[in-house]
Design a protein around this motif. Structure first.
Motif, mmCIF file in Angstrom:
data_model
loop_
_atom_site.group_PDB
_atom_site.id
_atom_site.type_symbol
_atom_site.label_atom_id
_atom_site.label_comp_id
_atom_site.label_asym_id
_atom_site.label_seq_id
_atom_site.Cartn_x
_atom_site.Cartn_y
_atom_site.Cartn_z
ATOM 1 N N GLU A 83 0.885 -1.256 0.155
ATOM 2 C CA GLU A 83 -0.074 0.157 0.162
ATOM 3 C C GLU A 83 0.907 1.237 -0.148
ATOM 4 O OE1 GLU A 83 -3.468 2.232 2.498
ATOM 5 O OE2 GLU A 83 -2.846 0.140 3.205
ATOM 6 N N SER A 84 0.691 2.189 -1.053
ATOM 7 C CA SER A 84 1.555 3.435 -1.059
ATOM 8 C C SER A 84 0.230 4.394 -0.959
ATOM 9 C CB SER A 84 2.219 3.225 -2.259
ATOM 10 O OG SER A 84 3.346 2.208 -2.371
ATOM 11 N N ASN A 85 0.892 5.617 -0.437
ATOM 12 C CA ASN A 85 0.095 6.874 -0.204
ATOM 13 C C ASN A 85 1.074 8.067 -0.649
ATOM 14 O OD1 ASN A 85 -2.421 5.747 0.719
ATOM 15 N ND2 ASN A 85 -1.310 5.435 2.675
ATOM 16 N N LEU A 138 8.301 6.131 5.323
ATOM 17 C CA LEU A 138 7.733 7.330 5.378
ATOM 18 C C LEU A 138 8.777 8.352 5.272
ATOM 19 C CD1 LEU A 138 5.095 9.204 5.822
ATOM 20 C CD2 LEU A 138 5.790 9.379 8.215
ATOM 21 N N GLY A 139 8.470 9.120 4.073
ATOM 22 C CA GLY A 139 9.416 10.481 4.019
ATOM 23 C C GLY A 139 8.678 11.497 3.440
ATOM 24 N N VAL A 140 8.990 12.731 3.941
ATOM 25 C CA VAL A 140 8.694 14.035 3.541
ATOM 26 C C VAL A 140 9.558 14.708 2.823
ATOM 27 C CG1 VAL A 140 8.076 16.183 4.812
ATOM 28 C CG2 VAL A 140 7.554 14.242 6.136
ATOM 29 N N LEU A 141 9.002 15.047 1.693
ATOM 30 C CA LEU A 141 9.840 15.497 0.327
ATOM 31 C C LEU A 141 10.246 17.051 0.660
ATOM 32 C CD1 LEU A 141 8.104 13.993 -2.593
ATOM 33 C CD2 LEU A 141 9.887 13.011 -1.009
ATOM 34 N N ASN A 142 9.694 17.683 1.217
ATOM 35 C CA ASN A 142 10.115 19.212 1.332
ATOM 36 C C ASN A 142 10.849 19.590 2.696
ATOM 37 O OD1 ASN A 142 7.607 18.842 2.954
ATOM 38 N ND2 ASN A 142 6.690 20.636 2.337
ATOM 39 N N ASP A 143 11.676 18.662 3.267
ATOM 40 C CA ASP A 143 12.390 19.067 4.349
ATOM 41 C C ASP A 143 13.715 18.217 4.242
ATOM 42 O OD1 ASP A 143 12.227 16.206 4.772
ATOM 43 O OD2 ASP A 143 11.216 16.470 6.729
ATOM 44 N N ASP A 144 14.635 18.836 4.826
ATOM 45 C CA ASP A 144 16.153 18.266 4.618
ATOM 46 C C ASP A 144 16.433 16.900 5.463
ATOM 47 O OD1 ASP A 144 16.494 20.455 3.220
ATOM 48 O OD2 ASP A 144 16.945 21.532 5.266
ATOM 49 N N LEU A 145 15.400 16.253 5.975
ATOM 50 C CA LEU A 145 15.607 15.094 6.482
ATOM 51 C C LEU A 145 15.322 13.808 5.803
ATOM 52 C CD1 LEU A 145 13.856 15.819 9.988
ATOM 53 C CD2 LEU A 145 16.066 15.823 9.285
ATOM 54 N N PHE A 166 5.478 10.682 1.121
ATOM 55 C CA PHE A 166 5.405 9.610 0.591
ATOM 56 C C PHE A 166 5.400 8.411 1.725
ATOM 57 C CE2 PHE A 166 6.999 5.989 -1.610
ATOM 58 C CZ PHE A 166 6.212 5.928 -2.670
ATOM 59 N N ASP A 167 4.403 7.638 1.729
ATOM 60 C CA ASP A 167 4.197 6.401 2.630
ATOM 61 C C ASP A 167 3.796 5.193 1.871
ATOM 62 O OD1 ASP A 167 3.919 4.992 4.817
ATOM 63 O OD2 ASP A 167 1.769 5.809 5.377
ATOM 64 N N THR A 168 4.850 4.196 2.060
ATOM 65 C CA THR A 168 4.633 2.824 1.665
ATOM 66 C C THR A 168 4.854 1.980 2.716
ATOM 67 O OG1 THR A 168 5.596 3.579 -0.345
ATOM 68 C CG2 THR A 168 5.730 1.364 -0.101
ATOM 69 N N SER A 169 3.807 0.887 2.578
ATOM 70 C CA SER A 169 3.896 -0.297 3.654
ATOM 71 C C SER A 169 3.745 -1.668 2.798
ATOM 72 C CB SER A 169 2.760 0.060 4.516
ATOM 73 O OG SER A 169 1.470 -0.085 4.088
ATOM 74 N N LEU A 170 4.373 -2.365 3.311
ATOM 75 C CA LEU A 170 4.488 -3.842 2.829
ATOM 76 C C LEU A 170 3.995 -4.786 3.975
ATOM 77 C CD1 LEU A 170 4.952 -6.128 0.596
ATOM 78 C CD2 LEU A 170 7.230 -6.302 1.755
ATOM 79 N N GLN A 171 2.723 -5.539 3.782
ATOM 80 C CA GLN A 171 2.208 -6.314 4.892
ATOM 81 C C GLN A 171 1.962 -7.581 4.478
ATOM 82 O OE1 GLN A 171 -1.595 -4.563 6.285
ATOM 83 N NE2 GLN A 171 -2.104 -6.662 7.402
ATOM 84 N N VAL A 172 2.586 -8.567 5.265
ATOM 85 C CA VAL A 172 2.393 -10.159 5.150
ATOM 86 C C VAL A 172 1.528 -10.671 6.297
ATOM 87 C CG1 VAL A 172 3.663 -12.042 4.794
ATOM 88 C CG2 VAL A 172 4.584 -10.188 4.038
ATOM 89 N N SER A 173 0.412 -11.499 5.889
ATOM 90 C CA SER A 173 -0.275 -12.097 6.902
ATOM 91 C C SER A 173 -0.605 -13.617 6.341
ATOM 92 C CB SER A 173 -1.704 -11.393 6.922
ATOM 93 O OG SER A 173 -2.501 -11.492 5.761
#
Length: 563
Positions: free
Chosen positions: A182-184, A415-422, A221-228
C-alpha cells in the motif's frame, strides 16, 4: 400376379382403368404419392429378412444371450423368400432419391454443415434461417459422436467441472501467505499553519517572522508492505479444501453420468427413427396390398364373379391404409426432428438414419454379474458418497467457527517528507493475532447439526439408489431375454402370414374364398411385420438400457472424461 414393388403411380393408373366406382380410393392412393415428397428413408433400412420357418428352439441360450443366431436371422437376404406380392419379406420397397445437397459421407462434411452456430445467443428472425436446407443420413456411431461434440447439456456439465477446478485452486491458495503493498502520496496545505503564519507576520514584535510561504505546504510519501498468514484455523482451511475437492469429484462424476445418459438417449432416439422409417415402409406396403385387393375386387365385380359389398370393403381397407401411411410419415418427421434437437445441430439441418435394422450386440453376463458391476460402476452412487463427504467437511467448517484462530502479521513501512532536509524513516511491525469466539448463541452448532442431517440424507439416498439400480438392471435384463425370444417368433409369424395372404388371394380369385379372408390376411401380415420390427428394436433398446444401467463396460463407454 402383380408385383408389389410397383410404384404408387402404377397403382393409381390401374385403379383409373377400373371405373368411376373407385374414385375415392384412387384419390387417396394418388394423394399419398403425388402430394408427398419421396420418403427420406434408408433403402432396406427397415427390412429384417427371413428365408423360411426357423428350425429348432427359437429361444437363445440364456443368461448368456448370444446374438449370432439373431444376427443371422436378421441379416438374411429375403430375395429368395418372396411374399404373396412378389416383393421381399422386408418392408422396404424402393430406394428414394437422396437430396442432392447432402454429401456422400459425414467425413466429407465441412465443419459448419452439421455443427450449430458458434454464437449460442443466435436468435433467428427470418424464415430462411430455420428452413431445412441440408439433409444428411448418419449412422448410430456418427450420431453418438455428434452428440458428444454438440450436446448442450454435456457442455454445461463440462463447464461446471471447469468452474469446480477453479474453486479448488481458490481454496488451496489459503495455504500460502497473503502479501500486499500500500502506497500513499500526500501533498497538503494546512490552513492552521497558514493562519499562524499570517499572525506572525502581522505581529509588531516579530515583523520579520513568517515571510516564507512554503512552510505551510507538506509533501510526504508513505509505503507499507504487509504479510499475513493464517497459522491455525482449527481445521477450517483443510476442510474447505477437501470440500472443494469432493465437489470437483462430484462434477467429474456428473460429466460421466451425463455422457452415459446422453448415449442412451441418442441410441433410443436413433432406434425410434429407425422404427418410424420402417413403420412408414410397412404402411406403404399395406397401401399397395390394399390397392391390389381393391383392383381385384372391382375386376371380379365387372366379370360378375364378385359383389358390390366386396368392392366397398376393399375401398374402406385402402382408405384406412392411406390414413395409417399419413400418420406414419408424420411420426417419421417428428422422430427426425427429435434426433436433430438432441444432437444440437444447425437450424437448417435434418438427419435421417443410415443404419439397417439389425441386432446391436449380445450380452454374455449373468444377472448376478450384471448387478454387481452396476453397483461398482454407476456414477450416481459415487456422487452420493461425494455429497456425503462434502457434508462432513462442511460440518467441520461450521464447528471451527467457535474454536481458536491464530494469524501472523508482518508490516514494514517507509515514510518520507519531500520538502524537508531529513531522509525517509522506516519501521517494522511483527505481531500475532489470537481470536476465539467461544460462544455465538449456538449458531455454529446448529449449522453443524444441519450438515449432520445432510450426511444421514445422503446415506439414505445411497441405499435407495442402490436398490433402484438393481431394479433397473433386472428390468433391462428381463426385457432383453424376452425380446431375444420374440425375435425368432416374429420371423416365423411373418413367414406364416405371407403364406396365409398368398393362399387367401388365390382362394378369392378362384371364387372359393371371400374378400374378408383377404383383408384379414393382409391385416395379419402387417401386424406380423410390425411385431418383427418391434422385437428387434426393443432388443436393441433393452441392450442399450442394460449398458447404461451398468456403465463403464469395456468398449461401451463412449466419452473420454476430462481430467
Amino acid at each position: 400376379m402383380p408385383n408389389s414393388s410397383h410404384s404408387f403411380h402404377r397403382v393409381g393408373t390401374g385403379l383409373m382403368a377400373v371405373g368411376a366406382s373407385a374414385a375415392i380410393a384412387m384419390s387417396c392412393a394418388k394423394l399419398s404419392v403425388a402430394q408427398e415428397k419421396p420418403p427420406l428413408t434408408q433403402p432396406n433400412q427397415a427390412s429384417v429378412e427371413s428365408k423360411g420357418t426357423p428350425s429348432g428352439d427359437p429361444t437363445p441360450t440364456l443368461p448368456a444371450i448370444s446374438s449370432q443366431t439373431l444376427k443371422e436371422a436378421v441379416s438374411r437376404d429375403g430375395a429368395n423368400s418372396p411374399d404373396s406380392t412378389g416383393a421381399k419379406t422386408g418392408v422396404s420397397q424402393s430406394a428414394p432419391a437422396q437430396s442432392p445437397q447432402a454429401p456422400a459421407s459425414l467425413d466429407s462434411l465441412p465443419p459448419e454443415y452439421l455443427n450449430p452456430s458458434a454464437n449460442p445467443l443466435q436468435f433467428p428472425t427470418r424464415s430462411e434461417e430455420v428452413q431445412i436446407q441440408n439433409f444428411q443420413r448418419i449412422t448410430l456411431q456418427q450420431a453418438l459422436e455428434l452428440a458428444r461434440r454438440n450436446n448442450r447439456d454435456l457442455q454445461v456439465a463440462i463447464l461446471t467441472l471447469e468452474r469446480s477446478r477453479a474453486s479448488v485452486r481458490e481454496f488451496r491458495a489459503a495455504e500460502f501467505p497473503t502479501i500486499g503493498v500500500e502506497s500513499n502520496f500526500t501533498r497538503s496545505d494546512s490552513p492552521n499553519a497558514e493562519l499562524q503564519n499570517q499572525r506572525q507576520q502581522s505581529s509588531p514584535l516579530n515583523p520579520f517572522l513568517g515571510n516564507d510561504d512554503d512552510n505551510t505546504v507538506s509533501t510526504s510519501f508513505d509505503t507499507s508492505l504487509q504479510v499475513s498468514y493464517e497459522l491455525y484455523t482449527s481445521g477450517r482451511r483443510g476442510a474447505r479444501i477437501r470440500a472443494a475437492e469432493e465437489q470437483l469429484r462430484f462434477d467429474q462424476l456428473e460429466v460421466e453420468r451425463q455422457s452415459e445418459q446422453l448415449r442412451l438417449d441418442v441410441s433410443n432416439a436413433y432406434y425410434d427413427l429407425q422404427e418410424a422409417d420402417s413403420q412408414t415402409e410397412i404402411s406403404q406396403a399395406a397401401v399397395t396390398d390394399a390397392a391390389r385387393s381393391l383392383r381385384d375386387a372391382q375386376l371380379l365385380e365387372q366379370a360378375g364373379l364378385g359383389t358390390r359389398f366386396d368392392v366397398l370393403r376393399a375401398q374402406v381397407q385402402l382408405a384406412n391404409a392411406v390414413q395409417d401411411l399419413t400418420r406414419s410419415r408424420s411420426q417419421q418427421s417428428i422422430a427426425r426432428r427429435q434426433l436433430t434437437q438432441l444432437l444440437s445441430l444447425g437450424q437448417t439441418v435434418e438427419v435421417a438414419a443410415a443404419d439397417e435394422i439389425e441386432v446391436a450386440g449380445e450380452w454374455n453376463l449373468t444377472l448376478e454379474q450384471s448387478i454387481i458391476l452396476a453397483v461398482k460402476n454407476r456414477a450416481e452412487l459415487e456422487q452420493l458418497l461425494a455429497r456425503r463427504n462434502i457434508s462432513q467437511e462442511q460440518r467441520r467448517i461450521a464447528l471451527a467457527a467457535t474454536r481458536p484462530q491464530v494469524n501472523l502479521i508482518a508490516n514494514y513501512s517507509v515514510l518520507g517528507v519531500l520538502n524537508d532536509d531529513l531522509g525517509p524513516a522506516d519501521g517494522l511491525t511483527l505481531g500475532a493475532q489470537f481470536r476465539w469466539d467461544f460462544y455465538d448463541g449456538g449458531a455454529a452448532r446448529a449449522r453443524a447439526n444441519q450438515e449432520k442431517a445432510n450426511i444421514a440424507i445422503a446415506e439414505t439416498q445411497f441405499a435407495d439408489q442402490r436398490n433402484q439400480i438393481r431394479f433397473q438392471v433386472e428390468q433391462a435384463y428381463f426385457n432383453l431375454r424376452s425380446n431375444a425370444e420374440n425375435i425368432q417368433t416374429a420371423f416365423f409369424a411373418v413367414t406364416q402370414a405371407e403364406e396365409s395372404l398368398r393362399l387367401a388371394e388365390l382362394r378369392f380369385r378362384s371364387g372359393v374364398g371371400t374378400q374378408t379372408d383377404v383383408i384379414s390376411a393382409q391385416t395379419e401380415l402387417t401386424r406380423a411385420r410390425v411385431n418383427r420390427l418391434t422385437a428387434v428394436l426393443d432388443y436393441n433398446r433393452s441392450l442399450a438400457a442394460l449398458q447404461r444401467n451398468i456403465s463403464n463396460l469395456p468398449d461401451s463407454q463412449l466419452f473420454d472424461q476430462p481430467e
